[in-house]
Design an enzyme around this catalytic site. Sequence first.
Site, mmCIF file in Angstrom:
data_model
loop_
_atom_site.group_PDB
_atom_site.id
_atom_site.type_symbol
_atom_site.label_atom_id
_atom_site.label_comp_id
_atom_site.label_asym_id
_atom_site.label_seq_id
_atom_site.Cartn_x
_atom_site.Cartn_y
_atom_site.Cartn_z
ATOM 1 N N TRP A 24 0.353 -15.140 -1.942
ATOM 2 C CA TRP A 24 0.020 -13.711 -1.999
ATOM 3 C C TRP A 24 0.607 -13.069 -3.246
ATOM 4 O O TRP A 24 1.730 -13.371 -3.653
ATOM 5 C CB TRP A 24 0.594 -13.034 -0.761
ATOM 6 N N ASP A 34 1.974 -5.970 -6.408
ATOM 7 C CA ASP A 34 2.332 -5.111 -7.533
ATOM 8 C C ASP A 34 2.763 -5.867 -8.792
ATOM 9 O O ASP A 34 3.707 -6.668 -8.747
ATOM 10 C CB ASP A 34 3.486 -4.196 -7.150
ATOM 11 N N TRP A 62 11.336 -5.595 -3.912
ATOM 12 C CA TRP A 62 10.111 -4.832 -4.095
ATOM 13 C C TRP A 62 9.989 -4.410 -5.564
ATOM 14 O O TRP A 62 10.663 -4.947 -6.430
ATOM 15 C CB TRP A 62 10.096 -3.620 -3.165
ATOM 16 N N ARG A 93 11.244 4.582 -3.672
ATOM 17 C CA ARG A 93 10.904 3.250 -4.184
ATOM 18 C C ARG A 93 10.399 3.237 -5.622
ATOM 19 O O ARG A 93 10.028 4.255 -6.185
ATOM 20 C CB ARG A 93 9.847 2.618 -3.287
ATOM 21 N N ASP A 94 10.389 2.023 -6.165
ATOM 22 C CA ASP A 94 9.689 1.671 -7.401
ATOM 23 C C ASP A 94 10.244 2.392 -8.634
ATOM 24 O O ASP A 94 9.512 3.070 -9.352
ATOM 25 C CB ASP A 94 8.191 1.962 -7.280
ATOM 26 N N GLU A 106 3.584 5.926 -5.365
ATOM 27 C CA GLU A 106 4.101 4.581 -5.565
ATOM 28 C C GLU A 106 4.017 4.186 -7.039
ATOM 29 O O GLU A 106 3.139 4.631 -7.770
ATOM 30 C CB GLU A 106 3.331 3.577 -4.714
ATOM 31 N N TRP A 164 -4.611 -1.150 0.101
ATOM 32 C CA TRP A 164 -3.850 -1.415 1.324
ATOM 33 C C TRP A 164 -4.678 -1.251 2.600
ATOM 34 O O TRP A 164 -4.261 -1.680 3.661
ATOM 35 C CB TRP A 164 -2.603 -0.538 1.382
#
Length: 490
Positions: free
Chosen positions: A34, A37, A91, A157-158, A208, A294
């Site tokens: 898989w 990002d 992540w 996040r990110d 995101e 998603w």
Amino acid sequence: MTTATLVGATTRVPVAAAAPSLRAVYHMTPPSGWTCDPQRPIHIGGAYHLYYLHSDQNNAPGWWQHTTTTDNVAFTDHGVGIPMGPNFPVWSGSGVVDTANTAGFGAGAVVVLATQPTGGDRYDQEQYLYYSTDGGFTFTSYGLPVIDNPDHNDWFRDPKIHWDAARNEWVAVIGRWQSMWFYTSNNLKNWTYKSTFTYNTPNIGGMECPDLFEMTADDGTSHWVLAASTQGDYSGMPDTYANWTGTWNGTTFTTDSPDPQWLDWGWDWYAAVTWPNVAAPTTSRFAIAWMNNWHYAARTVPTDLSDGYNGQMSIVRELKLARQPGGWYSLLSQPVPTLQNHVVRTVNLADVTTAGSVNLPYNGSAYQLDLDISWQQLNNVGISVDRSADGSRHTNIGVFQGNVYVDRRPSDRPEYTFGAYGQSNAPIDPAARFVHLKVLVDKQSVEVFVNAGHTVLSHQVYFETGDTGISVYADGGSATFSGITIHEFA
């Protein structure tokens, strides 16, 4: 440490007793398993180092996989870059080359900030630091989070970090629900909160993989761009890269216009990252995105069975910032010019004028198609790519009622064409009587660049083996299709 160089996709042994390969020919795909990002590439030793999220099973906890490229088309896989931790996965985030040794790991060390979900709750997300002293091939964990989640009631996040030379400090932008938070630091370890950018109406969901950078436009003026991948379908907008032009004063970002522009109008251009072109860092940037959504990303896809992987990246684009006739500024994108170095055959077809449908004398599954379409009065006009021999399966690209559209519903892959996700639309001048289309077709995708590249529509489309035809069509009037040029990739 290094495997063989590839063009677009990693070479691997086919799955035993599998269906015919559907692996993308000139798009980057993982060796197996898989992928999602991409992480913003950094330039070291004459190559761009691209990392991406990777795992053995669909949407399972994973790590940063490492690839390099010198031309943004052919990628070399180097295996695991940042491994999964003993207690939680890695992540998205970003890396920088710490030329001045501000963090103390050595001049030229690669320093990464990445989100890690350190608790059992979905909101336990903090920013961790990793560093590399061998050019980005192996990384050491710094330990405790360097930016803690301030309230643990929202995603966090990110982190995207860059050096602000005007203020002699590092800047990080972090994505939250309907907002982005800004932090600054002088050493990449200790961070100070500065401000919050919020966008609530219309609702485009979480922010995101945020982005913040400065560019010089075609008129010589300098502008900042703030961006993030969002869930625009909440409000009838794309699920892609929303971006605002404006100003950054070291503390806050002020937009030129309250509403964002969109770098892509398709359903499959998410978690995008941009990075400066080392040949022209102020006026040119590159961009790449995960070609998935998603709403259906974790489902079993045809390449799971045929090739043992799920997910591909978009073609790398070159971005320019251009002043528009109304005085506003917009990012324009086109396929990276070095893609043309991988063309193995060019086919020029005769012009076609029709008030119906005409099959073109060409078959292929990995190519770039350029053409002009002109008309005076009609209802619908376009082209069909990857058409089956009997015409029952195809993907339509055309102009209808003030929109450019990509309709993948006739491709006979219901798992990606349910509801609104079967077709995407992007506004075009309803008075237009001409359009130039640049269509990139690969075994599992279609990307459409319109005119100068202000409008792009990207989709994954898993074509059946043997669906290789092209046709043109016009309804309610006559249209001329001219300058039809096909560049094949191998």
